[in-house]
Design a protein around this motif. Structure first.
Motif: not given
Length: 781
Positions: A346-361, A373-377
């Motif tokens: 989330l920090d990398g996405l908000v600060r640097d605009g880096r996308p992510y693709d994660l799975e977590f509980k 959860i599967h999350s892509v941003a």
């Protein structure tokens, strides 16, 4: 006498002749000198180039070679003169050279050949050379054409690659000549238009698509060829299913002179895209409901205002209300072990605009429910907005776990099935010999070996039950599928188990009007006994086992989650008051060889067999448990509306006969002992260890054969192939299929073709005699 004038004239003529001769001699010397110069220049010419040059006489001996040719042979020119090809090269190569030499001499023409020498290619031109109009030998020029040959091969590969790309392209590709007639179409053309290549080549659009469509295609083609420019246009094709839309790119083809000789078209179907465009407005209105149904949602974070927007689907997944979730709050929802990774993303996405693709509980704030959860941003720089999509993948994770479990069982099941098959063949030899020896001794005779043989039979039966479990685990089971009442099976197995485990208390509750089930009773008995034993191990100090049966109806959502058909089922529950299990243990209880018991008290195969047998019956097994609260196993069997008939007890006496039997089995021990058992029952037996030999014998004696007993698994020619050949020779032939496997899909396929019976190894003489009489007395349908 001549006069002085005559003598003077003759002397003058002689002087003129002498002068002429002197001039002729000088001219000849000039010619010779010029010829020598020409020959020297010719020699320099043939020696200067890389090509080989040679002259041979009519005996095919070398009379001249240039330097390149001499270097090729590794000799001097003088060493080559007068020698032939057999003196200079291997016999096979020499023969080939002289064959083409003679062809050039005899046919007085140029002979051209191309031959490989090592890793090089050489092209040879051989032609006869003439002296005063007669053939005096053969001359030749040899040129190294390796580079050209390689270039030709590369060109051929490139053309083949281009041809494959065109043929297998997802776009429709065609070529037409100047008159609009098709010269080439690829496979996609045939798929889209439904017109074969043969019916297309040489025809025009007007002929293939009569009416406005063909006229429109032809008009566009003319425009491309007349203008010489590329045309991109949307085309519409009418067929029986309605309108189909295409994007067509057409461009002119030119000949060597630059003139337009035709055109090529590349056409891609966009019917689906058009349909999507037409439905886009409607789809937007349905998005919210679709998110909820698919358990997904989307969210946005405004970088300028720091506001977070969440769709209804996203809020339902996170378990929060509108406006409740902020970026800091989002960081606290995941379970602790996932927070660092997600926070960094989330920090990398908000600060640097880096996308992510994660799975977590995550754990929902109000219900404490854990969700996968599967999350892509991603970051949208144009809008200065971070947007993401989330999906509840809890069900998918469960299915993946089930799939992993199934694959584990399948791999070990294959091994277990093979071991069980081979072990059953071994047991067949032991069982058969024991049956033969027992048939020669009577129980009343008091023979000292009778009880020992009886004990051997009991041990074989125990071993056979073990292989039966293995086959059930391997899902090679399913043999002897019959209608059954689950109430009866549960009562009988629980009563037998309780007699040996008096410290346990049984509570039984049965469905009053149970539906019937189609099962292999032996396998289901094994399932229940394994569950009873599992409960007993969980209650070492005693406890209670509750058994319930009930009719149940499974809906589509439950069925889809567990990969079984919806409909009517019979449900059986086995619940204990034992120690229970933790979640991690429950995830592995169906794994082969997984056990929580100490060494020597369990193999780890019991529950794996339960899982395999239930899958083999197209049923389901579920488990619920928690530490200190006991464990409940729930079994679902597909129900039947057929009536269940009680079986009459079968006689234990061996039945005799006098018919002729053809016996086929590749295992020599099984073949020998089965033959002896049949002969002891009064039958005439012809035994073969291969399907090929058996078919050959049957072809000559089919009218004398009353029954065939056929092994299913054999090398070279399988039981199924042997059965097909036998029934092709005699469609009414009676065949019993014999196998160390249970009635699996291959055996069922043979039975469905008209096989009269099935018997599983190992079998004793009594069981064999009953099966033989049952089939022999069965009337041909």
């Amino acid at each position: 006498m001549k006069t002085i004038q005559e003598l003077t004239r003759e002397i003058s003529l002689l002087k003129d002749r002498i002068r002429e001769l002197e001039q002729s001699e000088a001219h000849r010397d000039n010619i010779v000198e010029g010829l020598g110069s020409s020959l020297q220049q010719l020699r320099l010419l043939v020696d200067a180039g890389p090509d080989f040059f040679f002259l041979k006489d009519l005996d095919l001996s070398y009379q001249f070679v240039n330097k390149a040719n001499a270097q090729f042979f590794g000799l001097s020119e003088a060493e080559i003169m007068g020698r032939n090809d057999y003196d200079l090269m291997p016999g096979k190569a020499a023969a080939a050279c002289q064959q083409s030499d003679r062809l050039a001499i005899s046919e007085k023409r140029t002979v051209i050949t191309t031959e490989p020498v090592g890793d090089r290619f050489y092209e040879t031109y051989k032609f006869p050379f003439l002296v005063k109009g007669a053939v005096a030998g053969v001359a030749g020029i040899i040129r190294d054409v390796t580079e050209r040959k390689l270039a030709e091969e590369e060109l051929h590969k490139s053309r083949a690659l281009l041809s494959d790309m065109i043929e297998n392209s997802g776009a429709l590709i065609c070529v037409k000549n100047r008159d609009g007639r098709y010269e080439m179409v690829n496979r996609k053309w045939q798929e889209v238009t439904g017109i074969s290549r043969e019916n297309t080549i040489g025809r025009t659009d007007e002929e293939l698509f009569p009416g406005p469509t063909g006229e429109r295609f032809r008009h566009n083609d003319r425009e491309v060829m007349e203008s010489g420019s590329v045309m991109e246009k949307e085309e519409i094709l009418e067929d029986g299913g309605g309108q189909r839309f295409f994007i067509s790119i057409k461009f002119p083809l030119r000949d060597q002179n630059g003139s337009v000789s035709g055109m090529c078209a590349m056409i891609t179907e966009i019917t689906a895209r058009k349909s999507v465009e037409e439905q886009l407005a409607v789809s937007r209105d349905r998005l919210s409901r679709a998110e909820i149904i698919s358990r997904s949602g989307n969210w946005e974070f405004e970088m300028d205002t720091k506001d977070v927007f969440m769709s209804r689907g996203a809020r339902m997944i996170f378990g929060v209300g509108e406006g409740e979730l902020t970026i800091p709050a989002m960081k606290e929802i995941p379970l602790p072990e996932y927070r660092q990774v997600l926070n960094e993303a989330l920090d990398g996405l908000v600060r640097d605009g880096r996308p992510y693709d994660l799975e977590f509980k995550i754990r929902r704030p109000y219900t404490a429910e854990v969700v996968d959860i599967h999350s892509v941003a991603e970051y949208d720089s144009d809008r200065n907005v971070v947007f993401g999509i989330i999906q509840d993948i809890t069900d998918r994770k469960q299915l993946e776990s089930q799939l992993l479990q199934a694959r584990k069982l399948e791999a070990i099941g294959t091994l277990a099935g093979g071991i069980a098959h081979d072990f059953n063949n071994i047991l067949m030899g032991i069982q058969g010999h024991a049956s033969l020896m027992m048939s020669e001794k009577t129980e009343d005779g008091g023979h000292p070996d009778y009880e020992r043989l009886k004990s051997i039979e009991e041990q074989v039966k125990s071993a056979s039950n073990l292989t039966r479990q293995l086959l059930g685990f391997a899902r090679a089971g399913g043999y002897e599928i019959r209608l059954a009442d689950m109430n009866d099976i549960v009562r009988e197995t629980s009563a037998m188990f309780h007699r040996t485990r008096k410290e346990l208390t049984l509570h039984e509750e049965y469905e009053k009007h149970p539906l019937t089930v189609e099962v292999d009773r032996g396998q289901i008995e094994q399932v229940l006994l394994n569950l009873y034993l599992n409960a007993w191990h969980a209650m070492p100090a005693g406890g209670e086992i509750s058994l319930t049966t009930a009719n149940a109806v499974i809906d589509t959502s439950f069925a889809a989650l567990h990969d079984i058909p919806p409909g009517e089922y019979v449900r059986v529950r086995v619940a204990d008051t034992g120690t229970g299990m933790e979640e991690e243990t429950m995830k592995r209880i169906f794994d082969p060889f997984f056990t929580t018991k100490e060494m020597g008290r369990g193999t780890g195969l019991g529950l794996a067999m339960v899982y395999g047998i239930m899958k083999g019956h197209k049923g389901l097994v579920e488990v619920t448990s928690s530490p200190g609260q006991g464990t409940t196993f729930t079994l679902y069997f597909p129900a039947s509306r057929k009536k269940c008939l009680r079986e009459k007890p079968k006689t234990s006496k061996a039945l005799r006969g006098s018919e002729t039997i053809l016996l086929v089995d590749d295992e020599s021990t099984v073949l020998t002992v089965t033959r002896r058992m049949l002969e002891s029952l009064g039958y005439t037996v012809h035994a073969f260890d291969s399907g090929l030999d058996a078919i050959s014998f049957f072809r000559d004696t089919m009218n004398a054969i009353d029954l065939v007993i056929l092994d299913m698994i054999m090398p070279k020619l399988s039981g199924a192939e042997t059965f097909d050949s036998i029934t092709e020779l005699s469609p009414t032939a009676k065949v019993i299929l014999s196998s160390g496997y249970s009635m699996d899909s291959e055996a069922r396929a043979i039975m469905d073709k008209g096989c009269a019976g099935f018997i599983q190894k190992p079998y004793n003489i009594t069981l064999l005699s009953r099966k033989v009489r049952e089939v022999l007395e069965k009337k041909n349908s």
